[in-house]
Design a protein around this motif. Structure first.
Motif, PDB file in Angstrom:
ATOM      1  N   GLY A  13      66.393  39.678 108.929  1.00 25.56           N
ATOM      2  CA  GLY A  13      66.212  39.666 107.409  1.00 25.56           C
ATOM      3  C   GLY A  13      65.224  40.821 106.922  1.00 25.56           C
ATOM      4  O   GLY A  13      65.735  41.517 105.913  1.00 25.56           O
ATOM      5  N   THR A  14      64.115  41.046 107.319  1.00 20.74           N
ATOM      6  CA  THR A  14      63.333  42.283 107.107  1.00 20.74           C
ATOM      7  C   THR A  14      63.321  43.290 107.953  1.00 20.74           C
ATOM      8  O   THR A  14      62.323  43.720 108.451  1.00 20.74           O
ATOM      9  CB  THR A  14      62.118  41.934 106.635  1.00 20.74           C
ATOM     10  OG1 THR A  14      61.417  41.196 107.634  1.00 20.74           O
ATOM     11  CG2 THR A  14      61.901  40.801 105.521  1.00 20.74           C
ATOM     12  N   SER A  27      63.438  46.460 110.457  1.00 18.30           N
ATOM     13  CA  SER A  27      62.641  47.843 110.317  1.00 18.30           C
ATOM     14  C   SER A  27      63.169  48.410 111.585  1.00 18.30           C
ATOM     15  O   SER A  27      63.582  47.761 112.746  1.00 18.30           O
ATOM     16  CB  SER A  27      61.509  47.887 110.105  1.00 18.30           C
ATOM     17  OG  SER A  27      60.561  47.460 111.232  1.00 18.30           O
ATOM     18  N   ARG A  65      71.852  48.461 108.330  1.00 18.43           N
ATOM     19  CA  ARG A  65      71.734  46.913 108.769  1.00 18.43           C
ATOM     20  C   ARG A  65      73.138  46.619 109.531  1.00 18.43           C
ATOM     21  O   ARG A  65      73.044  45.829 110.634  1.00 18.43           O
ATOM     22  CB  ARG A  65      71.641  46.184 107.333  1.00 18.43           C
ATOM     23  CG  ARG A  65      71.261  44.771 107.601  1.00 18.43           C
ATOM     24  CD  ARG A  65      70.845  44.030 106.355  1.00 18.43           C
ATOM     25  NE  ARG A  65      69.712  44.698 105.822  1.00 18.43           N
ATOM     26  CZ  ARG A  65      68.546  43.783 106.018  1.00 18.43           C
ATOM     27  NH1 ARG A  65      68.527  42.452 106.263  1.00 18.43           N
ATOM     28  NH2 ARG A  65      67.208  44.195 105.681  1.00 18.43           N
ATOM     29  N   MET A 104      55.668  36.927  99.862  1.00 15.30           N
ATOM     30  CA  MET A 104      56.837  37.517  99.615  1.00 15.30           C
ATOM     31  C   MET A 104      57.846  36.027  99.375  1.00 15.30           C
ATOM     32  O   MET A 104      58.687  36.292  98.965  1.00 15.30           O
ATOM     33  CB  MET A 104      57.448  38.311 100.931  1.00 15.30           C
ATOM     34  CG  MET A 104      58.640  39.075 100.670  1.00 15.30           C
ATOM     35  SD  MET A 104      58.687  40.301 101.801  1.00 15.30           S
ATOM     36  CE  MET A 104      59.488  39.345 103.380  1.00 15.30           C
ATOM     37  N   MET A 151      64.729  41.263  99.973  1.00 10.21           N
ATOM     38  CA  MET A 151      63.305  41.831 100.213  1.00 10.21           C
ATOM     39  C   MET A 151      63.582  42.894 101.403  1.00 10.21           C
ATOM     40  O   MET A 151      63.985  42.368 102.605  1.00 10.21           O
ATOM     41  CB  MET A 151      62.334  40.806 100.816  1.00 10.21           C
ATOM     42  CG  MET A 151      61.886  39.890  99.671  1.00 10.21           C
ATOM     43  SD  MET A 151      63.338  38.534  99.383  1.00 10.21           S
ATOM     44  CE  MET A 151      62.775  37.341 100.750  1.00 10.21           C
ATOM     45  N   LEU A 152      63.357  44.120 101.080  1.00 12.75           N
ATOM     46  CA  LEU A 152      63.985  45.187 102.092  1.00 12.75           C
ATOM     47  C   LEU A 152      62.226  46.091 102.412  1.00 12.75           C
ATOM     48  O   LEU A 152      61.519  46.228 101.271  1.00 12.75           O
ATOM     49  CB  LEU A 152      64.631  46.185 101.517  1.00 12.75           C
ATOM     50  CG  LEU A 152      66.147  45.634 101.626  1.00 12.75           C
ATOM     51  CD1 LEU A 152      66.206  44.859 100.456  1.00 12.75           C
ATOM     52  CD2 LEU A 152      67.145  46.748 101.770  1.00 12.75           C
ATOM     53  N   HIS A 153      62.349  46.542 103.433  1.00 13.99           N
ATOM     54  CA  HIS A 153      61.143  47.267 104.028  1.00 13.99           C
ATOM     55  C   HIS A 153      61.483  48.825 104.545  1.00 13.99           C
ATOM     56  O   HIS A 153      60.524  49.702 104.567  1.00 13.99           O
ATOM     57  CB  HIS A 153      60.339  46.695 105.214  1.00 13.99           C
ATOM     58  CG  HIS A 153      59.693  45.528 104.763  1.00 13.99           C
ATOM     59  ND1 HIS A 153      59.406  44.657 105.712  1.00 13.99           N
ATOM     60  CD2 HIS A 153      59.390  44.840 103.711  1.00 13.99           C
ATOM     61  CE1 HIS A 153      58.711  43.534 105.061  1.00 13.99           C
ATOM     62  NE2 HIS A 153      58.820  43.649 103.971  1.00 13.99           N
ATOM     63  N   THR A 154      62.950  48.955 104.615  1.00 12.50           N
ATOM     64  CA  THR A 154      63.181  50.162 105.578  1.00 12.50           C
ATOM     65  C   THR A 154      63.640  51.120 104.743  1.00 12.50           C
ATOM     66  O   THR A 154      64.770  51.040 103.934  1.00 12.50           O
ATOM     67  CB  THR A 154      64.047  49.598 106.773  1.00 12.50           C
ATOM     68  OG1 THR A 154      63.694  48.624 107.129  1.00 12.50           O
ATOM     69  CG2 THR A 154      64.414  50.719 107.551  1.00 12.50           C
ATOM     70  N   TRP A 208      55.171  52.221 104.978  1.00 18.94           N
ATOM     71  CA  TRP A 208      56.017  51.535 103.928  1.00 18.94           C
ATOM     72  C   TRP A 208      56.147  52.554 102.780  1.00 18.94           C
ATOM     73  O   TRP A 208      57.090  52.444 101.987  1.00 18.94           O
ATOM     74  CB  TRP A 208      55.416  50.293 103.584  1.00 18.94           C
ATOM     75  CG  TRP A 208      55.796  49.166 104.527  1.00 18.94           C
ATOM     76  CD1 TRP A 208      56.307  49.240 105.698  1.00 18.94           C
ATOM     77  CD2 TRP A 208      55.512  47.663 104.188  1.00 18.94           C
ATOM     78  NE1 TRP A 208      56.372  47.774 106.574  1.00 18.94           N
ATOM     79  CE2 TRP A 208      56.047  47.086 105.384  1.00 18.94           C
ATOM     80  CE3 TRP A 208      54.989  47.138 103.298  1.00 18.94           C
ATOM     81  CZ2 TRP A 208      55.891  45.557 105.486  1.00 18.94           C
ATOM     82  CZ3 TRP A 208      54.825  45.402 103.236  1.00 18.94           C
ATOM     83  CH2 TRP A 208      55.387  44.989 104.485  1.00 18.94           C
TER      84      TRP A 208
END
Lengths: 243, 243, 243
Positions: free
Chosen positions: A39-40, A42, A76, C1, C17-20, C45
């Protein structure tokens, strides 16, 4: 992660959530099953995910992949395709995710929401199952589970689940718990987990006024489910058994 | 982190959640207490945790350690033992976690769930308190709090709390808030936080149909608690006062 | 979140929701709007946030900044000031956050809680809007929205929202969804999002017994809102239109 953990606790399982490469070798062999969710995702988490999958397989424990938004970016998709190589017992996604994995191609969409119905994804799911040896489950109006040959449909559930974040992730976690119990019936365990979650959502929906109260009643119902409630409500059909 | 923050807000405290080394020097001196929780520990977070503990001690602020699953991996145990060296005012864990810290040894288990009762952990808790100077609290059917010499039991609470993720983490955060008020009575503040959380869970349980509704009613009850409700329900016993 | 995502889902939007950093170039152009929230900011981030803002602007998509606790540390303030340079369509914070950004100075406080009322922050908000070209919204007893010249007040909402973590973050996410619909009326869309969230909280409050049940009823109410309910309750005032 919060809803996934509470789903597992309510169903009688014992979740632990880890991110760190360093503790996989000690920890993963103690688990009865592993769930990997991108999902998230990295870049820093990916090596830990791969090591965990590897340790699970070497320890004889099943692991389950949730390829969240697999087709939403090249990064991804590549990560998911690398994970698929590591022998998951089950892959569960929505139609768009399973099509992206099966075709190994980015599928522009709005992100985590599927723009394909689960029945559209049937051929992609069968191909993915045949190519990987995994059971493949596709969530949708009817959930589909296939080993590449047999196909069953799990019909329980309510549409409002799509208005609650992480319900897909949570049913994947529940599949991991069910698969842990009996590795010789992975397809059946997967269909059972989808059905039990669906039944709990139907019972919850009868008390809900919207997505947030459904989320609460879903977990309460999952905790309170008895065999009779499940048996009287569950609807699993066989789509076809030939090949 | 979500349930911890909502627990603190409901109790009248003012939480802030930080991960980053770079802002510890500015931020930590403003806090009245610090809570360090190793739940989803990563190698990158550990230096920030250590610096925060150090800044808190130098600022004269108490800090509280939640050694989640301390005995589940060598990496996690080593990190917890390093944190224990940094003068926590309170350490709160379940029996297995406190035994792992006290014996400085990995304790194979299912992860965050304790395989030891809190009374089994009594001697470990006393030894850990004596070795570190911290108040040590052990959650269980009866919660135990000790300074290594005095031992009190906090009897409030309901079993279903174990079916909700992060309730242990949340009571640790509440301990930090209570300890912030009066540093000269850390043992009493710790027992009071455990009791207040336990009383709120009992009131919540009377309205709950399962783990998710308990979680909601617990927070509502914590927010609505008045002194009379606490005094009429709280049960704290002295186990022994000699040594 | 979690609450942000459920707010967006309940309102009919489709969050991801993305972090990368790696997937921003593929993913961000597909979104109709971007929300950047520095709540649990880490150094790793920040480059992804900056790239996402840049990609959004180049794709003609609006982006919204939530400068959580902007004045709480030098690290956080510097990061927020760098983000402000990247052409946000809207900046939404509490009074202390907006004052910190406007004055570009650290404001010692308890963290995420504002120590300033929103009306105190009016001049700071106007200056920030003029300097950046963004619409600036300040949450408080009355929410204020300004383009540096026009000022409107959004009066809906309940005080207990402050006892639930991430309600500010969630209304910022809702602003992003509203702004996505019509970029030519960003001030109006921002005021409408604040009002709709406020109305949902008022309806939710009528059923709530505390912060946790308010959180549930708020989301249910947001999902169930119809135009009549909003129109009959919404209160937006014009503070001044000259300059």
């Amino acid at each position: 992660m919060d809803l996934m953990a509470n789903t597992l606790l309510s169903a009688g399982a014992s979740p632990a959530m880890l991110h760190t490469l360093e503790e996989i070798p000690d920890f993963t062999p103690l688990a009865h099953a592993l769930c990997l969710n991108v999902g998230t995702l990295s870049a820093a988490w990916l090596p830990a995910m791969k090591l965990a999958a590897d340790v699970a397989v070497r320890s004889g424990k099943p692991w389950v992949l949730d390829p969240v938004a697999a087709g939403a970016s090249g990064f991804r998709l590549k990560a998911c395709l690398e994970l698929v190589e590591l022998k998951p017992a089950v892959i569960r996604g929505n139609g768009s995710e399973i099509i992206a994995l099966s075709k190994a191609s980015v599928q522009p969409s709005k992100g985590v929401d599927s723009s394909h119905d689960s029945t559209d994804a049937l051929e992609a799911a069968k191909a993915l199952a045949q190519a990987t040896g995994a059971i493949v489950a596709v969530s949708g109006a009817v959930d589909i589970v296939t080993d590449g040959n047999r196909v069953v449909g799990a019909h329980n559930g309510v549409a409002m689940l799509q208005k609650i974040t992480a319900t897909g992730c949570s049913v994947t976690a529940l599949i991991a718990a069910f698969v842990a119990v009996d590795q010789s019936h992975t397809l059946e365990a997967t269909a059972a987990a989808l059905s039990v979650f669906g039944v709990a959502s139907e019972i919850g929906m009868s008390m809900a006024n919207g997505p947030a109260s459904l989320r609460m009643h879903l977990i309460d119902s999952l905790h309170g489910l008895d065999e009779n409630a499940v048996i009287s409500r569950v609807k699993i059909t066989s789509f076809c058994e030939e090949k």
